[in-house]
Design a protein around this motif. Sequence first.
Motif, PDB file in Angstrom:
ATOM      1  N   PHE A  45      35.378  31.203  44.281  1.00  0.00           N
ATOM      2  CA  PHE A  45      35.720  32.272  44.912  1.00  0.00           C
ATOM      3  C   PHE A  45      36.803  32.854  44.018  1.00  0.00           C
ATOM      4  O   PHE A  45      37.125  34.480  44.250  1.00  0.00           O
ATOM      5  N   TYR A  46      38.188  32.183  43.100  1.00  0.00           N
ATOM      6  CA  TYR A  46      38.469  33.266  42.466  1.00  0.00           C
ATOM      7  C   TYR A  46      38.359  34.115  42.143  1.00  0.00           C
ATOM      8  O   TYR A  46      38.062  35.215  41.360  1.00  0.00           O
ATOM      9  N   LEU A  47      37.110  33.587  40.819  1.00  0.00           N
ATOM     10  CA  LEU A  47      35.921  34.288  40.031  1.00  0.00           C
ATOM     11  C   LEU A  47      35.510  35.834  40.167  1.00  0.00           C
ATOM     12  O   LEU A  47      35.757  36.662  39.890  1.00  0.00           O
ATOM     13  N   LEU A  49      36.224  37.165  43.148  1.00  0.00           N
ATOM     14  CA  LEU A  49      37.538  38.137  43.371  1.00  0.00           C
ATOM     15  C   LEU A  49      38.138  38.630  42.827  1.00  0.00           C
ATOM     16  O   LEU A  49      38.600  40.373  42.314  1.00  0.00           O
ATOM     17  N   ARG A  50      38.249  37.894  40.807  1.00  0.00           N
ATOM     18  CA  ARG A  50      38.916  38.773  40.032  1.00  0.00           C
ATOM     19  C   ARG A  50      37.830  39.277  39.374  1.00  0.00           C
ATOM     20  O   ARG A  50      38.088  40.762  38.444  1.00  0.00           O
ATOM     21  N   SER A  51      36.135  39.895  39.657  1.00  0.00           N
ATOM     22  CA  SER A  51      35.078  40.230  39.426  1.00  0.00           C
ATOM     23  C   SER A  51      35.230  41.250  40.107  1.00  0.00           C
ATOM     24  O   SER A  51      35.381  42.875  39.394  1.00  0.00           O
ATOM     25  N   TYR A 147      43.379  44.091  52.837  1.00  0.00           N
ATOM     26  CA  TYR A 147      42.435  44.264  51.867  1.00  0.00           C
ATOM     27  C   TYR A 147      42.162  43.118  50.747  1.00  0.00           C
ATOM     28  O   TYR A 147      41.381  42.911  50.333  1.00  0.00           O
ATOM     29  N   VAL A 148      43.094  43.563  50.101  1.00  0.00           N
ATOM     30  CA  VAL A 148      43.243  42.445  48.795  1.00  0.00           C
ATOM     31  C   VAL A 148      43.841  41.513  48.603  1.00  0.00           C
ATOM     32  O   VAL A 148      43.909  40.366  47.662  1.00  0.00           O
ATOM     33  N   ALA A 149      45.080  41.068  49.581  1.00  0.00           N
ATOM     34  CA  ALA A 149      45.403  39.651  49.546  1.00  0.00           C
ATOM     35  C   ALA A 149      45.055  39.114  50.548  1.00  0.00           C
ATOM     36  O   ALA A 149      45.142  37.190  50.809  1.00  0.00           O
ATOM     37  N   LEU A 184      52.420  37.969  48.809  1.00  0.00           N
ATOM     38  CA  LEU A 184      52.270  38.210  47.063  1.00  0.00           C
ATOM     39  C   LEU A 184      52.141  39.038  46.486  1.00  0.00           C
ATOM     40  O   LEU A 184      52.126  40.141  45.600  1.00  0.00           O
ATOM     41  N   GLN A 185      51.427  40.011  47.134  1.00  0.00           N
ATOM     42  CA  GLN A 185      50.592  41.632  47.364  1.00  0.00           C
ATOM     43  C   GLN A 185      51.509  42.459  47.112  1.00  0.00           C
ATOM     44  O   GLN A 185      51.806  43.011  46.246  1.00  0.00           O
ATOM     45  N   LYS A 186      52.858  42.059  48.263  1.00  0.00           N
ATOM     46  CA  LYS A 186      53.710  43.295  48.093  1.00  0.00           C
ATOM     47  C   LYS A 186      55.122  42.836  47.210  1.00  0.00           C
ATOM     48  O   LYS A 186      54.896  43.670  46.096  1.00  0.00           O
ATOM     49  N   THR A 187      54.759  41.811  46.067  1.00  0.00           N
ATOM     50  CA  THR A 187      55.606  41.556  45.752  1.00  0.00           C
ATOM     51  C   THR A 187      54.905  41.688  44.102  1.00  0.00           C
ATOM     52  O   THR A 187      55.792  42.744  43.376  1.00  0.00           O
ATOM     53  N   ASN A 188      53.246  41.298  44.296  1.00  0.00           N
ATOM     54  CA  ASN A 188      52.917  42.312  42.920  1.00  0.00           C
ATOM     55  C   ASN A 188      53.023  44.002  42.878  1.00  0.00           C
ATOM     56  O   ASN A 188      53.940  43.900  41.848  1.00  0.00           O
ATOM     57  N   ILE A 189      52.704  44.470  43.766  1.00  0.00           N
ATOM     58  CA  ILE A 189      53.072  45.921  43.850  1.00  0.00           C
ATOM     59  C   ILE A 189      54.559  46.295  43.197  1.00  0.00           C
ATOM     60  O   ILE A 189      54.102  47.220  42.770  1.00  0.00           O
ATOM     61  N   ARG A 191      57.042  44.436  42.275  1.00  0.00           N
ATOM     62  CA  ARG A 191      56.964  44.149  40.504  1.00  0.00           C
ATOM     63  C   ARG A 191      56.338  45.328  39.167  1.00  0.00           C
ATOM     64  O   ARG A 191      56.816  45.430  38.430  1.00  0.00           O
ATOM     65  N   ASP A 192      54.797  45.549  39.596  1.00  0.00           N
ATOM     66  CA  ASP A 192      54.358  46.261  38.710  1.00  0.00           C
ATOM     67  C   ASP A 192      54.523  47.594  38.484  1.00  0.00           C
ATOM     68  O   ASP A 192      53.294  48.420  37.877  1.00  0.00           O
ATOM     69  N   TYR A 193      55.890  48.045  39.483  1.00  0.00           N
ATOM     70  CA  TYR A 193      55.711  49.397  39.460  1.00  0.00           C
ATOM     71  C   TYR A 193      55.004  50.552  38.425  1.00  0.00           C
ATOM     72  O   TYR A 193      54.348  51.381  38.262  1.00  0.00           O
TER      73      TYR A 193
END
Length: 343
Positions: A45-47, A49-51, A147-149, A184-189, A191-193
């Motif tokens: 599942f991880y791979l 979605l990573r793709s 959608y993404v997380a 998780l996704q909001k934290t990622n977004i 941090r990655d500004y």
Amino acid sequence: LCFSCQESMSESLRTCYTYLNQTSRSFAAVIESLDGDLRHAVCIFYLVLRSLDTVEDDMTIPLATKVPMLNDFHTFLYQADWCFTESQEKDRQVLEDFPTISLEFRKLGQQYREVISDICHRMGMGMAEFLEKKVGSMKEWDLYCHYVAGLVGIGLSQLFSASQLADPEVGQDTELANSMGLFLQKTNIIRDYLEDTQQGRAFWPQEAWVQFSDRLEDLAQPEKLESALSCLNLLVTDALRHVPDVLTYLARLRNQSIFNFCAIPQVMALATLTVCYNNPMVFRGVVKIRKGQAVTLMMDANNMEAVRAIITQYSGELRQKVSLTDPSRAETLHILGVIAEKS
Ligand code: PS7
Ligand code: MN
Ligand code: MN
Ligand code: MN
Ligand code: MN
Ligand code: MN
């Protein structure tokens, strides 16, 4: 993986675990610790979605190519020879050798394949939808993150229940599972500004930054620091709204390997939000939690009592950082109060 587990694995499955370790800094260890047949299902599942995410992230693929690829991605799981060799992304190997991943996908039990394929389908369509528009309102921010997380959280929860290692309730409660992904996704977004805006991507919602700046990229200018911090703190406050759901979700888990897999990324995210809050470095470089802090969290977050203690500690640290002049101050203190009461 232990020697006897590796021995009994096919060459292609071993290759999948190599890709997992190459592409995920944080997920490999917790996925490899999962019990039973859940381990391979989550690895694949991880791979997958990573793709899919590597296609979404690749700014060198023309939209006319990318949109149909994202929409059709779930069908590639059943095309033994499908691969993509034109990506320029760091993780392009998962696309170049997708046949190895799809081969192992097709070996999974039907109950796992159906979940993975359905989530891949819905995520690809959602990614395509947002390639053609910006994240506008706060509500659209929640939708993009769904959608993404959020869908990852929903799919994982369905895999947990399908494995019988979690109660059916875990897989059925899509709201709580969605919150796990959104946090998780909001934290990622957040941090990655800098990384995202420098690459021409914009995931901070316009409804937030338009209150402080004419353009999102301008928040990185030193003279805009005060506006930038206000916007940052508003988004951190919004992300914190998901913490009560995270606590409810984790309290339902009974299997130790699933608990660690779920809890560790969540406490890491809270630690990351705590260092990001009111931190000018978000607009100057990469903000990361200290290595020793990450190691301590990974060791400690293995039961509900410890998770509550960690959440109490970080929400207290956050409360100390709330500035008297911040426009979101009242709301930040309010949600921190709710979290303190629940943890
Ligand atoms: C299937 C474990 C545990 C109920 C590849 C885990 C990118 C934050 O964009 O590389 O490169 O900066 O740091 C993970 C809920 C998803 C959400 C999402 C699949 C938790 C493709 C993770 C991970 C739900 C879309 C980090 C969401 O990637 O980001 C599996 C429960 C993938 C989870 C993306 C982001 C993951 C993310 P980027 P990263
Ligand atoms: Mn992406
Ligand atoms: Mn990505
Ligand atoms: Mn990335
Ligand atoms: Mn990111
Ligand atoms: Mn990343």
